[in-house]
Design a protein around this motif. Structure first.
Motif, PDB file in Angstrom:
ATOM      1  N   SER A  30     -26.870  27.404   0.732  1.00  0.00           N
ATOM      2  CA  SER A  30     -27.827  28.036   1.655  1.00  0.00           C
ATOM      3  C   SER A  30     -27.535  27.593   3.086  1.00  0.00           C
ATOM      4  O   SER A  30     -26.794  26.635   3.296  1.00  0.00           O
ATOM      5  CB  SER A  30     -29.255  27.619   1.282  1.00  0.00           C
ATOM      6  OG  SER A  30     -29.480  27.821  -0.102  1.00  0.00           O
ATOM      7  N   GLY A  31     -28.119  28.284   4.034  1.00  0.00           N
ATOM      8  CA  GLY A  31     -27.985  27.893   5.438  1.00  0.00           C
ATOM      9  C   GLY A  31     -27.156  28.893   6.226  1.00  0.00           C
ATOM     10  O   GLY A  31     -26.825  29.974   5.736  1.00  0.00           O
ATOM     11  N   SER A  32     -26.770  28.514   7.444  1.00  0.00           N
ATOM     12  CA  SER A  32     -26.092  29.446   8.356  1.00  0.00           C
ATOM     13  C   SER A  32     -24.572  29.287   8.357  1.00  0.00           C
ATOM     14  O   SER A  32     -23.878  30.050   9.016  1.00  0.00           O
ATOM     15  CB  SER A  32     -26.621  29.229   9.781  1.00  0.00           C
ATOM     16  OG  SER A  32     -26.270  27.920  10.215  1.00  0.00           O
ATOM     17  N   ASP A  86     -21.304  24.497  -0.011  1.00  0.00           N
ATOM     18  CA  ASP A  86     -22.632  24.454   0.576  1.00  0.00           C
ATOM     19  C   ASP A  86     -22.587  23.765   1.931  1.00  0.00           C
ATOM     20  O   ASP A  86     -21.619  23.076   2.265  1.00  0.00           O
ATOM     21  CB  ASP A  86     -23.576  23.686  -0.374  1.00  0.00           C
ATOM     22  CG  ASP A  86     -25.043  23.965  -0.099  1.00  0.00           C
ATOM     23  OD1 ASP A  86     -25.889  23.538  -0.903  1.00  0.00           O
ATOM     24  OD2 ASP A  86     -25.343  24.622   0.922  1.00  0.00           O
ATOM     25  N   GLY A  87     -23.637  23.998   2.701  1.00  0.00           N
ATOM     26  CA  GLY A  87     -23.744  23.351   4.006  1.00  0.00           C
ATOM     27  C   GLY A  87     -24.397  21.996   3.876  1.00  0.00           C
ATOM     28  O   GLY A  87     -24.679  21.531   2.757  1.00  0.00           O
ATOM     29  N   ALA A  88     -24.638  21.357   5.001  1.00  0.00           N
ATOM     30  CA  ALA A  88     -25.323  20.052   4.988  1.00  0.00           C
ATOM     31  C   ALA A  88     -25.937  19.817   6.359  1.00  0.00           C
ATOM     32  O   ALA A  88     -25.526  20.411   7.351  1.00  0.00           O
ATOM     33  CB  ALA A  88     -24.346  18.933   4.660  1.00  0.00           C
ATOM     34  N   ASP A  89     -26.928  18.924   6.387  1.00  0.00           N
ATOM     35  CA  ASP A  89     -27.548  18.588   7.663  1.00  0.00           C
ATOM     36  C   ASP A  89     -26.860  17.409   8.320  1.00  0.00           C
ATOM     37  O   ASP A  89     -26.852  17.273   9.541  1.00  0.00           O
ATOM     38  CB  ASP A  89     -29.039  18.274   7.426  1.00  0.00           C
ATOM     39  CG  ASP A  89     -29.760  19.509   6.895  1.00  0.00           C
ATOM     40  OD1 ASP A  89     -29.622  20.583   7.525  1.00  0.00           O
ATOM     41  OD2 ASP A  89     -30.385  19.435   5.836  1.00  0.00           O
ATOM     42  N   LYS A  99     -29.434  16.890   2.883  1.00  0.00           N
ATOM     43  CA  LYS A  99     -29.566  18.334   2.717  1.00  0.00           C
ATOM     44  C   LYS A  99     -31.029  18.663   2.525  1.00  0.00           C
ATOM     45  O   LYS A  99     -31.798  17.831   2.080  1.00  0.00           O
ATOM     46  CB  LYS A  99     -28.741  18.821   1.520  1.00  0.00           C
ATOM     47  CG  LYS A  99     -27.245  18.896   1.835  1.00  0.00           C
ATOM     48  CD  LYS A  99     -26.400  19.238   0.630  1.00  0.00           C
ATOM     49  CE  LYS A  99     -26.717  20.603   0.096  1.00  0.00           C
ATOM     50  NZ  LYS A  99     -26.728  21.672   1.119  1.00  0.00           N
ATOM     51  N   GLY A 100     -31.390  19.922   2.882  1.00  0.00           N
ATOM     52  CA  GLY A 100     -32.787  20.291   2.732  1.00  0.00           C
ATOM     53  C   GLY A 100     -33.422  20.781   4.013  1.00  0.00           C
ATOM     54  O   GLY A 100     -34.599  21.105   4.060  1.00  0.00           O
ATOM     55  N   GLY A 101     -32.580  20.882   5.059  1.00  0.00           N
ATOM     56  CA  GLY A 101     -33.084  21.440   6.320  1.00  0.00           C
ATOM     57  C   GLY A 101     -33.626  22.844   6.091  1.00  0.00           C
ATOM     58  O   GLY A 101     -34.556  23.288   6.742  1.00  0.00           O
ATOM     59  N   GLY A 102     -33.002  23.507   5.085  1.00  0.00           N
ATOM     60  CA  GLY A 102     -33.444  24.862   4.743  1.00  0.00           C
ATOM     61  C   GLY A 102     -34.392  24.890   3.553  1.00  0.00           C
ATOM     62  O   GLY A 102     -34.673  25.958   3.005  1.00  0.00           O
ATOM     63  N   ALA A 103     -34.854  23.733   3.128  1.00  0.00           N
ATOM     64  CA  ALA A 103     -35.837  23.617   2.027  1.00  0.00           C
ATOM     65  C   ALA A 103     -35.304  24.205   0.715  1.00  0.00           C
ATOM     66  O   ALA A 103     -36.060  24.687  -0.113  1.00  0.00           O
ATOM     67  CB  ALA A 103     -37.148  24.298   2.401  1.00  0.00           C
ATOM     68  N   GLU A 108     -29.829  23.504  -4.734  1.00  0.00           N
ATOM     69  CA  GLU A 108     -28.521  23.095  -4.213  1.00  0.00           C
ATOM     70  C   GLU A 108     -27.990  21.899  -4.984  1.00  0.00           C
ATOM     71  O   GLU A 108     -26.822  21.839  -5.353  1.00  0.00           O
ATOM     72  CB  GLU A 108     -28.614  22.756  -2.724  1.00  0.00           C
ATOM     73  CG  GLU A 108     -28.861  23.969  -1.834  1.00  0.00           C
ATOM     74  CD  GLU A 108     -29.129  23.590  -0.394  1.00  0.00           C
ATOM     75  OE1 GLU A 108     -29.539  22.447  -0.130  1.00  0.00           O
ATOM     76  OE2 GLU A 108     -28.919  24.465   0.481  1.00  0.00           O
ATOM     77  N   LYS A 126     -22.740  17.758  12.310  1.00  0.00           N
ATOM     78  CA  LYS A 126     -23.162  17.123  11.063  1.00  0.00           C
ATOM     79  C   LYS A 126     -22.278  15.932  10.679  1.00  0.00           C
ATOM     80  O   LYS A 126     -22.560  15.234   9.709  1.00  0.00           O
ATOM     81  CB  LYS A 126     -23.162  18.141   9.926  1.00  0.00           C
ATOM     82  CG  LYS A 126     -23.740  19.535  10.199  1.00  0.00           C
ATOM     83  CD  LYS A 126     -24.991  19.596  10.973  1.00  0.00           C
ATOM     84  CE  LYS A 126     -25.587  20.999  11.088  1.00  0.00           C
ATOM     85  NZ  LYS A 126     -25.967  21.630   9.857  1.00  0.00           N
TER      86      LYS A 126
HETATM   87  O1  DER Z   1     -30.737  22.947   3.468  1.00  0.00           O
HETATM   88  C1  DER Z   1     -29.510  22.723   3.385  1.00  0.00           C
HETATM   89  O2  DER Z   1     -29.038  21.691   2.888  1.00  0.00           O
HETATM   90  C2  DER Z   1     -28.596  23.760   3.943  1.00  0.00           C
HETATM   91  O3  DER Z   1     -27.336  23.626   3.401  1.00  0.00           O
HETATM   92  C3  DER Z   1     -28.643  23.727   5.449  1.00  0.00           C
HETATM   93  O4  DER Z   1     -29.431  22.678   5.955  1.00  0.00           O
HETATM   94  C4  DER Z   1     -27.286  23.679   6.130  1.00  0.00           C
HETATM   95  O5  DER Z   1     -27.560  24.076   7.414  1.00  0.00           O
HETATM   96  P1  DER Z   1     -26.589  24.991   8.312  1.00  0.00           P
HETATM   97  O6  DER Z   1     -25.410  25.401   7.464  1.00  0.00           O
HETATM   98  O7  DER Z   1     -27.430  26.156   8.698  1.00  0.00           O
HETATM   99  O8  DER Z   1     -26.216  24.100   9.431  1.00  0.00           O
END
Ligand code: DER
Length: 236
Positions: A30-32, A86-89, A99-103, A108, A126
């Motif tokens: 998830s995420g951008s 996956d993404g990460a904060d 992780k979890g910025g996107g809840a 994940e 990050k």
């Molecule tokens: O919630 C998460 O862990 C998502 O992967 C997210 O926080 C990643 O953020 P970004 O790819 O939008 O920077």
């Protein structure tokens, strides 16, 4: 912008290095940043993707898979995944991450654990030495609504996070509600505590009512960071 280019750079490089022709079951985070992962996989060719199934980490991830014309699958049908991206904060020196910025961190973490290979993609913001240095809201914690006040008490008075708060929604009255129908607490800790992410993660996880903690320890095999100068930093 530079940041979007950095995300794309990280994502394309990760896909080129870790999505193999023989991989059939692919976890999508998830995420951008993850949309650039899907963009690159689509470029790999419809032929290869016809034989693949893509597993989402939540509503946003599912929408991304479907709108990209990729085959959607469920983790209950495919509990073993070839590769999850996956993404990460934040990602520290040992590839521990917040992780979890996107809840979305519960699903994940399920797909991260179910994957033979788990790869992180992010922009340079990050890339840190220790967790908690650039991601300041704190550790995201998914809790059952019934227990959120009790868990907040535990964090404030026992675990040393007096600033822990319930994550409130912006375009909805009241708290953020996850894809699983739960609440999220953000709990900042002292830098010294964040140097031992496994310890604090385990302590939080043991609090009754906590569903999952947004600290992933020793799960990723590699992390790709896009830099403003067009280079890519890889940690593994
Ligand atoms: O919630 C998460 O862990 C998502 O992967 C997210 O926080 C990643 O953020 P970004 O790819 O939008 O920077």
């Amino acid at each position: 912008t530079g940041l979007e280019k950095s995300k794309q750079l990280a994502a394309w490089t990760a896909v080129d290095n870790h999505v193999k022709p023989e991989h059939r079951i692919i976890g999508i985070g998830s995420g951008s940043t993850v949309p650039y992962v899907v963009e690159r996989i689509v470029q790999l060719g419809a032929e290869a993707n016809q034989a693949r199934v893509f597993i989402p980490t939540g509503f946003q991830s599912k929408e991304l898979i479907v709108s990209s014309g990729l085959n959607l699958g469920d983790v209950d049908e495919y509990p073993t995944i070839d590769v999850t991206l996956d993404g990460a904060d934040e990602v520290d020196r040992e590839l521990n991450c917040i992780k979890g910025g996107g809840a979305c961190h519960l699903r994940e973490k399920v797909l991260a654990e179910a994957a033979t290979t788990f790869i992180l993609v992010a922009d340079h913001r990050k890339n840190v030495e220790f967790l908690g240095t650039s991601w300041t809201p704190g550790i995201p914690i998914e809790v059952v609504p019934f227990a959120y006040a009790k868990v907040l008490q535990n964090l404030h008075h026992i675990l040393g996070s007096p600033q822990a708060t319930l994550r409130m929604a912006v375009k909805k009255a009241g708290p953020v509600v996850t894809d699983n129908g739960n609440f999220v607490i953000d709990a900042p800790f002292d830098p010294e505590v964040m140097k031992k992410p496994y310890t604090i993660m385990a302590q939080i996880k043991m609090l009754t009512g906590v569903v999952e903690v947004g600290v992933f320890c020793h799960m990723a095999q590699a992390a790709y960071f896009g830099n403003e100068d067009g280079s890519v930093t890889v940690k593994w």
